[in-house]
Write a protein that holds these residues in place. Structure first.
Motif, PDB file in Angstrom:
ATOM      1  N   VAL A  66       0.819  -1.375   0.000  1.00  0.00           N
ATOM      2  CA  VAL A  66      -0.032   0.006  -0.087  1.00  0.00           C
ATOM      3  C   VAL A  66       0.731   1.259   0.045  1.00  0.00           C
ATOM      4  O   VAL A  66       2.273   1.150   0.141  1.00  0.00           O
ATOM      5  CB  VAL A  66      -0.904   0.088   1.392  1.00  0.00           C
ATOM      6  CG1 VAL A  66      -1.764  -1.152   1.087  1.00  0.00           C
ATOM      7  CG2 VAL A  66      -0.068   0.083   2.498  1.00  0.00           C
ATOM      8  N   GLY A  67       0.270   2.264  -0.493  1.00  0.00           N
ATOM      9  CA  GLY A  67       0.973   3.535  -0.284  1.00  0.00           C
ATOM     10  C   GLY A  67       1.053   4.208   1.274  1.00  0.00           C
ATOM     11  O   GLY A  67       0.581   3.585   2.066  1.00  0.00           O
ATOM     12  N   LEU A  68       2.218   5.101   1.216  1.00  0.00           N
ATOM     13  CA  LEU A  68       2.523   5.697   2.601  1.00  0.00           C
ATOM     14  C   LEU A  68       2.461   6.931   2.496  1.00  0.00           C
ATOM     15  O   LEU A  68       3.106   7.612   1.662  1.00  0.00           O
ATOM     16  CB  LEU A  68       3.804   5.071   3.088  1.00  0.00           C
ATOM     17  CG  LEU A  68       4.277   5.489   4.475  1.00  0.00           C
ATOM     18  CD1 LEU A  68       3.434   5.010   5.426  1.00  0.00           C
ATOM     19  CD2 LEU A  68       5.741   4.807   4.736  1.00  0.00           C
ATOM     20  N   ILE A  69       1.868   7.749   3.473  1.00  0.00           N
ATOM     21  CA  ILE A  69       1.863   9.228   3.640  1.00  0.00           C
ATOM     22  C   ILE A  69       2.767   9.482   4.707  1.00  0.00           C
ATOM     23  O   ILE A  69       2.646   9.129   6.021  1.00  0.00           O
ATOM     24  CB  ILE A  69       0.430   9.725   3.673  1.00  0.00           C
ATOM     25  CG1 ILE A  69      -0.361   9.549   2.661  1.00  0.00           C
ATOM     26  CG2 ILE A  69       0.567  11.210   4.202  1.00  0.00           C
ATOM     27  CD1 ILE A  69      -1.834   9.963   2.761  1.00  0.00           C
ATOM     28  N   LEU A  70       4.008  10.117   4.774  1.00  0.00           N
ATOM     29  CA  LEU A  70       4.959  10.505   5.678  1.00  0.00           C
ATOM     30  C   LEU A  70       4.723  11.868   6.058  1.00  0.00           C
ATOM     31  O   LEU A  70       4.753  12.599   5.264  1.00  0.00           O
ATOM     32  CB  LEU A  70       6.400  10.364   5.140  1.00  0.00           C
ATOM     33  CG  LEU A  70       6.914   8.850   5.075  1.00  0.00           C
ATOM     34  CD1 LEU A  70       8.336   8.898   4.484  1.00  0.00           C
ATOM     35  CD2 LEU A  70       6.895   7.910   6.192  1.00  0.00           C
ATOM     36  N   ASP A  71       4.222  12.078   7.350  1.00  0.00           N
ATOM     37  CA  ASP A  71       4.342  13.609   7.809  1.00  0.00           C
ATOM     38  C   ASP A  71       5.448  13.990   8.803  1.00  0.00           C
ATOM     39  O   ASP A  71       6.180  13.238   9.113  1.00  0.00           O
ATOM     40  CB  ASP A  71       2.939  13.387   9.015  1.00  0.00           C
ATOM     41  CG  ASP A  71       1.562  13.529   8.427  1.00  0.00           C
ATOM     42  OD1 ASP A  71       1.244  14.762   7.626  1.00  0.00           O
ATOM     43  OD2 ASP A  71       0.896  12.557   8.742  1.00  0.00           O
ATOM     44  N   SER A  72       5.890  15.041   8.296  1.00  0.00           N
ATOM     45  CA  SER A  72       6.835  15.780   8.795  1.00  0.00           C
ATOM     46  C   SER A  72       6.611  15.937  10.256  1.00  0.00           C
ATOM     47  O   SER A  72       5.644  15.964  10.772  1.00  0.00           O
ATOM     48  CB  SER A  72       7.359  17.180   8.239  1.00  0.00           C
ATOM     49  OG  SER A  72       6.180  18.068   8.269  1.00  0.00           O
ATOM     50  N   PRO A  73       7.547  15.861  11.278  1.00  0.00           N
ATOM     51  CA  PRO A  73       7.649  16.048  12.633  1.00  0.00           C
ATOM     52  C   PRO A  73       7.238  17.578  12.964  1.00  0.00           C
ATOM     53  O   PRO A  73       7.924  18.082  13.935  1.00  0.00           O
ATOM     54  CB  PRO A  73       8.969  15.355  13.183  1.00  0.00           C
ATOM     55  CG  PRO A  73       9.832  15.581  12.079  1.00  0.00           C
ATOM     56  CD  PRO A  73       9.066  15.854  10.991  1.00  0.00           C
ATOM     57  N   THR A  74       6.506  18.153  12.181  1.00  0.00           N
ATOM     58  CA  THR A  74       6.521  19.579  12.720  1.00  0.00           C
ATOM     59  C   THR A  74       4.887  20.195  12.874  1.00  0.00           C
ATOM     60  O   THR A  74       4.558  21.440  12.626  1.00  0.00           O
ATOM     61  CB  THR A  74       6.646  20.353  11.071  1.00  0.00           C
ATOM     62  OG1 THR A  74       5.877  19.942  10.037  1.00  0.00           O
ATOM     63  CG2 THR A  74       7.954  20.378  10.709  1.00  0.00           C
ATOM     64  N   TRP A  75       4.295  19.195  13.409  1.00  0.00           N
ATOM     65  CA  TRP A  75       2.928  19.570  13.954  1.00  0.00           C
ATOM     66  C   TRP A  75       3.039  20.670  14.917  1.00  0.00           C
ATOM     67  O   TRP A  75       2.161  21.501  14.924  1.00  0.00           O
ATOM     68  CB  TRP A  75       2.222  18.379  14.708  1.00  0.00           C
ATOM     69  CG  TRP A  75       0.925  18.364  15.314  1.00  0.00           C
ATOM     70  CD1 TRP A  75      -0.155  18.681  14.876  1.00  0.00           C
ATOM     71  CD2 TRP A  75       0.837  18.304  16.946  1.00  0.00           C
ATOM     72  NE1 TRP A  75      -1.367  18.669  15.653  1.00  0.00           N
ATOM     73  CE2 TRP A  75      -0.546  18.466  16.961  1.00  0.00           C
ATOM     74  CE3 TRP A  75       1.453  18.039  17.859  1.00  0.00           C
ATOM     75  CZ2 TRP A  75      -1.291  18.396  18.411  1.00  0.00           C
ATOM     76  CZ3 TRP A  75       0.899  17.885  19.243  1.00  0.00           C
ATOM     77  CH2 TRP A  75      -0.411  18.160  19.332  1.00  0.00           C
ATOM     78  N   ARG A  76       3.861  20.974  15.878  1.00  0.00           N
ATOM     79  CA  ARG A  76       3.894  21.963  16.595  1.00  0.00           C
ATOM     80  C   ARG A  76       5.206  23.126  16.166  1.00  0.00           C
ATOM     81  O   ARG A  76       5.293  24.118  16.953  1.00  0.00           O
ATOM     82  CB  ARG A  76       4.663  21.614  18.116  1.00  0.00           C
ATOM     83  CG  ARG A  76       3.775  20.765  18.967  1.00  0.00           C
ATOM     84  CD  ARG A  76       2.574  21.578  19.318  1.00  0.00           C
ATOM     85  NE  ARG A  76       1.886  21.047  20.894  1.00  0.00           N
ATOM     86  CZ  ARG A  76       0.676  21.164  20.992  1.00  0.00           C
ATOM     87  NH1 ARG A  76      -0.151  21.720  19.885  1.00  0.00           N
ATOM     88  NH2 ARG A  76       0.089  20.709  22.202  1.00  0.00           N
TER      89      ARG A  76
END
Length: 312
Positions: A66-76
């Motif tokens: 399956v595909g993967l969405i990588l979120d940067s660790p920049t939520w804050r």
């Protein structure tokens, strides 16, 4: 690479990671002041910890094709949170760039996988996602978030993901800023145990209001930082707004936000049970093809949810 068009809009199953901050704190024993994972980017050991965090999700995506969405660790990594941690404007901009550069490196190292890896520039709420007390107008929210979104637009990020957004005006502001800087945007609302936003607004009305105010600019909507038992009962089969929900990132725990805030230990729930709860939701959410996790979840939970959602 994927800004136009986002590959998840063409169908196929995609996963995200789980609860980054809760994993790093409770499993890895790391200090995250203000729940700010981006603070780890200032050291090589911190960068290595984030890199290790993503490895099992890459493995799940490969295993299931399956595909993967990588979120940067920049939520804050926006102005107010950065100031609390002593970051200058320049240092905060650098942290956002480093966050995307890290997931770009991870994608490059795994480019031979069976499905696309999409890079998401992660944005969070200005205040407390559980208790929105100082509310902004949509215009104020656009001005507040534009600095971070502008920076992320100059990186390899394919999209903006705004996670745990607690009220509609902030969602509209993020959407307008993202559109102004040419970024596809996904708005992810968090809800309380009654399925309403922390502001008290119905999820249905929030989605409809964002679409009305932005010409339906979000690529899709998500729900995150809530348990399936919280939002499942408010879904209405066949309604237009339900079809706009394209992703789920649920909590492992069925506890309320207030209870989670007071918890001193992680509530991991039951990964298999969480998968079963997602399976029960599938017929109500025909537009969802992005699944992952939030607080208390890790790769075990995401693997079970992936199997449940992909089990045709």
């Amino acid at each position: 690479m994927y800004r136009d068009p986002l590959p998840q809009l063409a169908g196929g199953l995609f996963i995200t990671d789980g609860g980054m901050e809760t994993t790093l704190i409770f499993h890895d024993g790391l200090e995250l002041p203000s729940f700010a994972a981006f603070d780890l980017l200032k050291s090589e050991t911190g960068v290595a910890a984030i890199r290790r965090y993503f490895e099992p999700y890459l493995a799940v995506a490969r295993e299931h094709g399956v595909g993967l969405i990588l979120d940067s660790p920049t939520w804050r990594a926006s102005r107010d949170w950065g100031e609390k941690l002593g970051y200058t404007r320049a240092a905060l901009e650098l942290a956002n760039r480093k966050g995307v550069a890290l997931i770009e490196e991870i994608r490059s190292a795994n480019k031979d996988g069976p499905a696309p890896i999409v890079l998401s520039g992660c944005v969070g709420p200005r205040g407390d996602g559980y208790r929105p007390t100082e509310l902004m107008t949509a215009a104020e929210a656009e001005r507040y978030h534009e600095a971070q979104i502008s920076t992320l637009s100059e990186t390899a990020a394919d999209m903006i993901s705004a996670l745990t957004i607690p009220y509609v005006e902030e969602a509209i502001g993020v959407t307008r800023a993202s559109r102004r800087f040419g970024m596809p945007v996904v708005i992810s609302f968090t809800v309380e145990t009654d399925g309403r936003l922390p502001s008290g607004q119905k999820l249905k009305d929030a989605i409809d209001q964002v679409d009305a105010a932005t010409d339906s600019a979000p690529a899709y909507f998500m729900i995150n930082c809530a348990h399936p038992s919280h939002f499942g009962p408010v879904l209405e089969d066949g309604e237009r707004w339900v079809g706009r929900i394209g992703g789920l990132r649920a909590n492992a725990s069925s506890k309320s936000h207030a209870e989670l805030d007071e918890a001193t230990e992680i509530d991991e729930g039951d990964p298999v049970e969480l998968g079963a709860q997602h399976r029960a939701l599938r017929r109500h959410l025909p537009g969802v093809n992005v699944v992952g996790g939030c607080c208390g979840t890790d790769s075990r939970h995401v693997a079970e949810v992936c199997k449940a959602w992909g089990d045709l």
